[in-house]
Each structure stands twice: as C-alpha cells, then as structure tokens.
Design a protein around this motif. Structure first.
Motif, short mmCIF file in Angstrom:
data_model
loop_
_atom_site.label_atom_id
_atom_site.label_comp_id
_atom_site.label_asym_id
_atom_site.label_seq_id
_atom_site.Cartn_x
_atom_site.Cartn_y
_atom_site.Cartn_z
N GLY A 4 0.80 -1.22 0.00
CA GLY A 4 0.00 0.00 0.00
C GLY A 4 0.83 1.27 0.00
N LYS A 5 2.06 1.20 -0.56
CA LYS A 5 2.95 2.36 -0.55
C LYS A 5 3.47 2.66 -1.96
CE LYS A 5 4.74 1.14 4.05
NZ LYS A 5 5.96 0.79 4.82
N CYS A 6 3.65 3.93 -2.26
CA CYS A 6 4.32 4.34 -3.48
C CYS A 6 4.74 5.80 -3.33
CB CYS A 6 3.44 4.15 -4.72
SG CYS A 6 2.20 5.43 -4.93
N THR A 7 5.58 6.28 -4.24
CA THR A 7 6.05 7.66 -4.21
C THR A 7 5.92 8.26 -5.60
OG1 THR A 7 7.62 7.22 -2.43
CG2 THR A 7 8.01 9.18 -3.75
N VAL A 8 5.39 9.48 -5.66
CA VAL A 8 5.33 10.25 -6.89
C VAL A 8 6.28 11.43 -6.73
CG1 VAL A 8 3.87 11.51 -8.51
CG2 VAL A 8 2.92 9.60 -7.21
N LYS A 9 7.32 11.47 -7.54
CA LYS A 9 8.32 12.54 -7.44
C LYS A 9 8.18 13.48 -8.62
CE LYS A 9 13.27 13.38 -6.77
NZ LYS A 9 14.61 12.76 -6.66
N LEU A 10 7.87 14.75 -8.32
CA LEU A 10 7.74 15.79 -9.34
C LEU A 10 9.12 16.38 -9.57
CD1 LEU A 10 4.57 17.49 -7.83
CD2 LEU A 10 4.67 15.61 -9.46
N LEU A 11 9.66 16.16 -10.77
CA LEU A 11 11.07 16.47 -11.01
C LEU A 11 11.39 17.96 -11.11
CD1 LEU A 11 11.91 13.50 -13.38
CD2 LEU A 11 12.40 13.71 -10.97
N PRO A 12 10.66 18.76 -11.90
CA PRO A 12 11.04 20.17 -11.96
C PRO A 12 10.89 20.88 -10.62
CG PRO A 12 9.60 19.57 -13.78
CD PRO A 12 9.55 18.46 -12.81
N GLU A 13 9.79 20.56 -9.90
CA GLU A 13 9.53 21.23 -8.62
C GLU A 13 10.35 20.63 -7.48
OE1 GLU A 13 7.36 19.76 -10.51
OE2 GLU A 13 5.83 21.18 -11.21
N ASN A 14 10.93 19.43 -7.70
CA ASN A 14 11.68 18.72 -6.67
C ASN A 14 10.81 18.48 -5.43
OD1 ASN A 14 14.07 17.35 -6.45
ND2 ASN A 14 15.18 19.01 -5.46
N ILE A 15 9.61 18.00 -5.69
CA ILE A 15 8.66 17.67 -4.63
C ILE A 15 8.31 16.19 -4.76
CG2 ILE A 15 6.32 18.04 -3.74
CD1 ILE A 15 6.48 20.89 -4.79
N GLN A 16 8.22 15.50 -3.65
CA GLN A 16 7.78 14.11 -3.71
C GLN A 16 6.61 13.89 -2.76
OE1 GLN A 16 11.21 11.69 -2.96
NE2 GLN A 16 11.19 11.98 -0.74
N VAL A 17 5.64 13.13 -3.27
CA VAL A 17 4.44 12.80 -2.51
C VAL A 17 4.53 11.32 -2.15
CG1 VAL A 17 1.93 12.73 -2.54
CG2 VAL A 17 3.13 14.53 -3.80
N LEU A 18 4.65 11.03 -0.85
CA LEU A 18 4.78 9.66 -0.36
C LEU A 18 3.41 9.17 0.10
CD1 LEU A 18 7.55 11.35 0.43
CD2 LEU A 18 8.17 9.19 1.45
N ILE A 19 2.91 8.16 -0.57
CA ILE A 19 1.60 7.58 -0.26
C ILE A 19 1.80 6.29 0.52
CG2 ILE A 19 -0.48 6.54 -1.29
CD1 ILE A 19 -0.08 8.42 -3.67
N SER A 20 1.05 6.12 1.60
CA SER A 20 1.15 4.89 2.40
C SER A 20 -0.21 4.53 2.96
CB SER A 20 2.16 5.07 3.54
OG SER A 20 1.73 6.08 4.44
N ASP A 21 -0.32 3.30 3.47
CA ASP A 21 -1.55 2.78 4.06
C ASP A 21 -2.73 2.91 3.10
OD1 ASP A 21 -2.88 1.44 6.08
OD2 ASP A 21 -3.56 3.28 7.06
N CYS A 22 -2.46 2.64 1.84
CA CYS A 22 -3.49 2.70 0.81
C CYS A 22 -3.92 1.27 0.47
CB CYS A 22 -2.97 3.40 -0.44
SG CYS A 22 -4.14 3.43 -1.80
N PRO A 23 -5.20 1.03 0.28
CA PRO A 23 -5.63 -0.31 -0.16
C PRO A 23 -4.88 -0.74 -1.42
CG PRO A 23 -7.54 0.99 0.47
CD PRO A 23 -6.36 1.91 0.50
N PRO A 24 -4.12 -1.84 -1.38
CA PRO A 24 -3.27 -2.23 -2.52
C PRO A 24 -4.03 -2.36 -3.84
CG PRO A 24 -2.72 -3.53 -0.58
CD PRO A 24 -3.95 -2.77 -0.24
N HIS A 25 -5.25 -2.90 -3.79
CA HIS A 25 -6.01 -3.07 -5.02
C HIS A 25 -6.28 -1.71 -5.68
CE1 HIS A 25 -9.04 -4.44 -7.85
NE2 HIS A 25 -9.92 -3.61 -7.32
N LEU A 26 -6.69 -0.72 -4.88
CA LEU A 26 -6.96 0.60 -5.42
C LEU A 26 -5.69 1.29 -5.88
CD1 LEU A 26 -9.61 1.89 -2.85
CD2 LEU A 26 -10.00 0.88 -5.09
N LEU A 27 -4.60 1.08 -5.14
CA LEU A 27 -3.34 1.71 -5.52
C LEU A 27 -2.84 1.16 -6.85
CD1 LEU A 27 -1.14 3.68 -4.72
CD2 LEU A 27 -0.02 1.87 -3.44
N ASN A 28 -3.01 -0.13 -7.08
CA ASN A 28 -2.62 -0.72 -8.36
C ASN A 28 -3.38 -0.08 -9.51
OD1 ASN A 28 -0.56 -2.80 -8.46
ND2 ASN A 28 -1.81 -3.93 -7.00
N ILE A 29 -4.70 0.06 -9.36
CA ILE A 29 -5.51 0.66 -10.41
C ILE A 29 -5.13 2.13 -10.60
CG2 ILE A 29 -7.87 1.25 -11.10
CD1 ILE A 29 -8.86 -1.14 -9.57
#
Length: 533
Positions: free
Chosen positions: A74-99
């Motif tokens: 239930g974890k993943c990270t979205v890193k915005l490269l120009p802005e140098n910002i990263q959004v760390l997602i956790s405790d997310c239902p794995p099925h929904l995160l996959n979709i």
C-alpha cells in the motif's frame, strides 16, 4: 472510507516533502487521512490533488517518477522532477493503488500524444480554473499510450517507472543487457517474455453477490459470508484484503494452509494466547505482551477465514480479550470483523470427550456479526447437473437419483497418461501414509530435494503453515500436484496434476501433465532447493 474503484480517488496517509538540490527534505507535511484524487485542469493536464479536509493541494503531473516497489504494502512515491517535490503515499488499499498507478501511467502516456499548451497560450485563453476527476481507463487511452511506447521505448528503472515528456528523459539513462532470442532453458518456457505493451486492468470482476459483500465490508459492517465450494469465497476474500488499509487490517485464518492462501497468519498467532485453553485472566496477560498487544490495539479490520474450524469458546475469549485490551465496551472492542467460511465443511477439532461447538453457537456471535450473506453462484463448474449433485451432498440431502449417478460413476477409469485419480482423505496423516506407501512401491532410486528458508529461526513455523514439506522425495512415476499458480494460460495452476517422467540435468524434474481441458504435455519444473519464503 472515501474511495473509488476506478483508480481516480482513494483515502490514505500522505507525506509531502520539498527537497533541496541534494535530495534532502527541507519541508515536510504529514497528512494522516488524506483524500488523493487524480483529475484534469482546464487545459486537460493531469493533476494530482491531495486534500487534508481543509485546503486541497494540486500538483501538475508533467515530468515525474513513480516508485512502485512496495505497492503490495500500500505504498508508493510520486516525485515531481522540476519542482523537486515528492508525494509519499502509504496505508493505501493495494487493489486501489494498483488501479491508480496504472490509470496514471496510461493516462499520462496517452496525454503525451496531444499537443502541449504553452504558457503564452494559457494566458491568452483566460479560462477559469477548474478540476474534474479523471475518467476511467478506456481502450483508446491504451492505444495512444502504446503508440507512444512503440516510438520511444521509455526504460524502467530498478525502483521506479521513468516518464518522458517529449525527447527529454526525466531520469538517468539506463542501458539494459540485450537478451538472446533463443533460450534453451526449460524454465523460460514457463514464463515467456511479455510484450512491452500496456493493457486495461484484467482483474476478474465481482458478481452481484460478491460486490454486495464488498460494499457491506467497505461500509464498516461486521460481515459473515459463506457459500459452497466454487462460489469464489477465497477470491472475494483476497479482494477485500486488497481494498482495506494495510496498516490496520489483519488477515487471519484458523489453519496455516488457509492463512498462506490469503497472505496472512493464523488466528492463534494474531491473538498471542496459545491454544486459548487457559483462563480468561491469564489469556489477557499473554495478550498484553508488547509484540502481541500492538496487534490488538492497531487492528481496525480483522479478517478470519475458515471460521468453521474456530471453536465457540475460543471466539468468546477473543471477543472478551479485545474489549479488555482496547478498553471498549463495543463488541470485539470495536474491531470490524470480516468472517468467511462454510459451516457445512470442516468442524472445530474436538479434544477429549467434549464435542466442539461451532463458532456461531458462541454467546458473542450474534452481537458481533451484523450481516450474514451467502454466495450462491458457482463459478468453478458450469454443469448444472453436477452443481446440483454437489449441493445435495453438501447439505446431506442425497436423493436416490443422485445416489445412482454417484454409484454409476464410481467405477469410471479416469487414469490417463500415467496420472492416477486423486484420492481424498479426511486426515493429513492418512494422506502422508498413502503417499509414502505408493512412493515406496515404485521402482528406482529416490531423489530428495530440500527447501532453503530465508530465516532459519522460522523453519518450524514455516513447516507447520506451508502446504509443502521441507523435504520433497520424488521418483520417476511419482504422482505430483502443483500448489501454486505458475502459468494460468498454460494450465499450470494450483491443483494441476502430473507424473514425473524424468530427471533432467540441472536438477530439473520433467513432469508429464494432464488436465481435463486439454491433452497432456511435458513441462520442466525446478525443484532444486526451492526457496519457500
């Protein structure tokens, strides 16, 4: 829980970090309960919106990286490269995160085929700001994404998916070692190389009965669902596990084998009270140990599979322990129960002269379970006559007609290509004794394969819960069965039967397989010190 099954929105924990040039976080915001939405702005650009219930934060997804190594947790990270910002997602239902991740990847690659809007054009447009939730994936999105992938083969990094914008690479180039077109390894035949093309999510859809159970679970109700063999109880249970937050969800089963099937642990291991035969006060003391107490206090959703083998007194003790440790007067201490099983199958194990009582006969069952639901649509078989026969045997109402059919088929010879008919036993000891005797009767020498476990300290635990023993003894002519899906399309699925025809170089076992759906064929399965866990 606020969530959608189309991959556009869900609820989870989010950490937003602003990084400096060295990759260190200079500013960090933690949102324990965040609504994450995927949408488009007035210029049809893809927007990631994170809402904390007060002020939403929106990020334009043009150049970014996806780090997806721990999606199953239930974890993943979205890193915005120009802005140098990263959004760390956790405790997310794995099925929904996959979709969500597949929707984001395909929608972004499809968007890249359109002409980008320049900053000057945006200013001249004078459009009011807007945000619309992104539409579900469609085949046209997949086609556009694959067209782009065929022109520019974007590499995949070891820990993240690199997304291109135009001809600019957002991450370092990685050169992969070329593979030869011909590979003589017999194991390669089990896992043919996949084409680098995207496709729509192909997960099997729930029928109306299964969807109703999932909806009841997501609404927070305590649910018991049952059904005969083949109605999809295990499939639904796995979907439920993948639709709940991992941190607060504990998947358990009454037996180790059943727990392995849903990727969980035994109910006794979760409870931490041993066999549960001790007085309640002593059981509460055992459950207050640091490692065990954390299970009870952090659990919000408790899943119990094969509930028919859980004894009534043990269930009552668990309910009392939950109220005590969580300091709550609510049934089961406020923990949501998702209970599954078939009371017409295996009963609780009785000890001594006392006859074990079913879980639904316990004092706390009625106040703990809000809904009793039954799955009636059999999906494993399509022969209605056979389904009716199985149902009659299940409920113990076998008519003379069904008896005649069973007796008529009792002497059918279904052996084929050396594969004998499967014999069912009521006890594991009988199974092992029968298999050992049959193996000794075969000519030739025995080949022994020993499993290698990643943690030697857990060998005994793995042995007790794994459907495969640590030592595997085989001979030419030995009857074998797969206990794991290797290649569903080729019929190499859990429960497929075969017979050993040869031992090939490289410590491979050549198995002649045969199924009811197609003719027999030869495959090679590696049995050289298999890593069980």
């Amino acid at each position: 829980m606020f969530q959608g099954d189309d991959g556009a929105q869900f609820q989870c924990s989010v950490v937003v970090e602003r990084l400096n040039s060295s990759g260190q976080a200079t500013k960090r915001q933690v949102i324990r309960k965040a609504a994450v939405l995927l949408g488009r702005n007035e210029f049809q650009e893809i927007i990631l919106r994170v809402h904390d219930g007060k002020v939403p934060q929106s990020y334009t997804l043009k150049e970014f990286q996806l780090f997806t190594r721990f999606v199953k947790d239930g974890k993943c990270t979205v890193k915005l490269l120009p802005e140098n910002i990263q959004v760390l997602i956790s405790d997310c239902p794995p099925h929904l995160l996959n979709i969500f991740l597949k929707t984001l990847s395909i929608k972004h690659q499809a968007w890249q085929t359109s002409k980008p809007v320049t900053d000057r054009e945006k200013l001249k447009a004078c459009l009011p700001r807007s945000f619309e939730t992104i539409s579900p994936l469609q085949q046209k999105d997949v086609q556009k994404a694959n067209e782009l992938r065929s022109k520019v083969n974007a590499p995949v990094l070891s820990r993240g998916l690199v997304v291109r914008t135009g001809n600019k690479m957002t991450g370092g180039e990685q050169v992969k070692r070329p593979r030869t077109d011909c590979d003589s390894s017999p194991l390669k035949a089990l896992h043919p190389s996949k084409k680098p093309s995207l496709s729509l999510p192909t997960a099997r859809k729930l029928n109306k009965e299964q969807a109703a159970v999932l909806s009841a679970v997501l609404s927070g109700k305590n649910v018991f669902f049952t059904g005969s063999a083949g109605t999809g109880k295990s499939f639904l249970l796995k979907r439920i596990v993948g639709s709940l937050p991992p941190k607060s969800t504990y998947a358990t089963a009454s037996t180790g084998v059943a727990a392995c099937h849903i990727g969980g642990t035994t109910l006794h291991n979760f409870a931490g009270i041993g066999s549960g035969s001790a007085p309640l006060e002593q059981c509460i003391e055992l459950a207050q140990r640091p490692g065990v107490l954390q299970h009870w206090t952090s659990c919000r959703h408790l899943i119990i599979d094969e509930i028919s083998m859980v004894e009534a007194q043990f269930f009552d003790k668990l309910e009392a322990i939950a109220r005590s440790l969580r300091r709550s007067t609510e049934p089961f201490g406020g923990i949501q129960l998702i209970v599954c099983g078939d009371f017409l199958q295996l009963p609780p194990v009785s000890k001594g002269k006392d006859k074990a009582t079913f879980c639904f006969q316990s004092r706390s069952w009625r106040k703990c379970i809000h809904l009793n639901m039954e799955l009636t649509e059999v999906r494993r078989q399509t022969d209605q006559s056979f389904i009716s026969l199985l149902q009659a045997v299940r409920v113990g109402r076998v008519t003379e007609e069904f008896t005649a059919k069973l007796m008529k088929s009792a002497y059918h010879k279904i052996e084929r290509d050396g594969i004998l008919a499967t014999r069912l036993c009521t006890h594991k000891d009988d199974v092992e004794l029968t298999n050992d005797n049959k193996l000794q009767q075969l000519p030739g020498s025995v080949r022994v394969f020993e499993a290698v476990d990643s943690d030697p300290a857990l060998v005994k635990t793995i042995d007790s819960q794994s459907p495969v023993s640590r030592l595997l003894q085989l001979k030419v002519g030995a009857q074998v069965m797969l206990t794991k899906n290797l290649d569903v399309q080729r019929g190499l699925v859990n429960g497929a039967r075969g017979v050993v025809v040869d031992f090939q170089p490289g410590k491979l076992v050549a198995v002649h397989q045969s199924f009811l759906t197609h003719q027999g064929s030869h495959v090679c399965v590696s049995c050289a010190a298999p890593l069980r866990r």
